[in-house]
Design an enzyme around this catalytic site. Structure first.
Site, mmCIF file in Angstrom:
data_model
loop_
_atom_site.group_PDB
_atom_site.id
_atom_site.type_symbol
_atom_site.label_atom_id
_atom_site.label_comp_id
_atom_site.label_asym_id
_atom_site.label_seq_id
_atom_site.Cartn_x
_atom_site.Cartn_y
_atom_site.Cartn_z
ATOM 1 C CB SER A 22 -0.914 0.020 1.227
ATOM 2 O OG SER A 22 -1.531 1.280 1.365
ATOM 3 C CG HIS A 25 -4.077 -1.581 -1.483
ATOM 4 N ND1 HIS A 25 -5.159 -2.364 -1.813
ATOM 5 C CD2 HIS A 25 -4.506 -0.747 -0.493
ATOM 6 C CE1 HIS A 25 -6.187 -2.037 -1.061
ATOM 7 N NE2 HIS A 25 -5.821 -1.043 -0.252
ATOM 8 C CG ASP A 74 -5.239 2.366 1.180
ATOM 9 O OD1 ASP A 74 -6.172 1.549 1.120
ATOM 10 O OD2 ASP A 74 -4.110 2.071 1.600
ATOM 11 C CG MET A 79 -8.350 7.192 2.491
ATOM 12 S SD MET A 79 -7.428 7.224 4.044
ATOM 13 C CE MET A 79 -6.631 5.608 3.977
ATOM 14 C CG HIS A 124 -9.599 0.155 -0.269
ATOM 15 N ND1 HIS A 124 -9.017 -0.035 0.975
ATOM 16 C CD2 HIS A 124 -10.944 0.124 -0.052
ATOM 17 C CE1 HIS A 124 -9.963 -0.178 1.882
ATOM 18 N NE2 HIS A 124 -11.129 -0.072 1.284
ATOM 19 C CG MET A 176 -11.409 3.225 2.250
ATOM 20 S SD MET A 176 -10.015 3.082 3.397
ATOM 21 C CE MET A 176 -8.657 3.204 2.232
ATOM 22 C CG MET A 213 -11.477 -2.525 5.627
ATOM 23 S SD MET A 213 -9.916 -2.059 4.816
ATOM 24 C CE MET A 213 -9.150 -1.030 6.086
ATOM 25 C CG ASP A 232 -5.858 -2.434 3.723
ATOM 26 O OD1 ASP A 232 -4.827 -2.246 4.396
ATOM 27 O OD2 ASP A 232 -6.363 -1.562 2.988
#
Length: 218
Positions: free
Chosen positions: A8, A33, A35, A37, A66, A68, A137, A175
């Site tokens: 990540s 990966h 993330d 956000m 991913h 979020m 998660m 994760d």
């Protein structure tokens, strides 16, 4: 099913991101990966499609996105255009999950669904036959470097049993808090894709840290 390491970049040094990606490529990483956000679904704010597009230009590894974020449906096309290989949305945020997952697949990416630590896997029972991956998660989403929530192991085992009993072929991704002390137990529970951030990018030797994790799941 094969086992994949997905470092990540949330924990990476963005001032030398291309160099750090090279380190994990040398170590045998399988995915990158990302993330995403928005400061709303989770308290942190990271980056969007433009950065993902830039990352895609400097690596040949598939990008594991991913989301979020609030209203992920509005940005799925943008992330596909940016080079996403996988797009994962949160069960807790998407209103029409079946439609969203099918749309991701229609647009050409592999479709994933994530659940937070407090969300039961039973909430996914109606979509397990169409997903490419389920992301468990093992920390509460929003920040890197958190401690692994050990009850996640039983959750992985339960999901893996459901997968085997129903003869399904989605990948199980985990994760949060993945390091040399937790990765083997998670692997034995049935995980296929291992997301690791701080344990790789905060190490003195990024390549060695990633290679160690890769070796532990091989």
């Amino acid at each position: 099913m094969s086992k994949f390491l997905a470092p990540s970049i949330l924990s990476a040094d963005f001032s030398n991101l291309s160099g750090q990606l090279r380190y994990i490529e040398i170590a045998g990483a399988d995915l990158i990966h990302c993330d995403i956000m928005d400061g709303q679904f989770v308290p942190n704010l990271t980056f969007g499609p433009l950065v993902v597009k830039a990352i895609n230009k400097v690596t040949n590894l598939p990008l594991d996105i991913h989301l979020m974020i609030k209203n992920p449906d509005a940005l799925i096309q943008d992330f596909v255009d940016a080079g996403a290989g996988y797009i994962t949305v949160h069960q807790e945020e998407v209103t029409h999950l079946n439609r969203t997952l099918n749309n991701i697949k229609k647009l050409g990416a592999k479709a994933g669904v994530a659940i937070n630590p407090a969300t039961p896997i039973e909430t996914l029972s109606e979509v397990l036959d169409i997903v490419d991956l389920v992301l468990i998660m093992s920390v509460n989403p929003g920040f890197g470097g958190q401690t692994f929530i050990h009850s996640s192991v039983d959750k992985i085992k339960k999901l893996n049993k459901l997968k085997m009993d129903s003869n399904l072929d989605f990948a199980i991704e985990v994760d949060g808090g993945i390091n040399s002390k937790t990765i083997k137990e998670v692997s034995e529970a049935g995980c296929n894709i291992f997301v690791a951030g701080s344990s790789i990018f905060k190490a003195d030797n990024i390549t060695a840290a990633a290679a160690e994790l890769k070796n532990l799941i091989s």
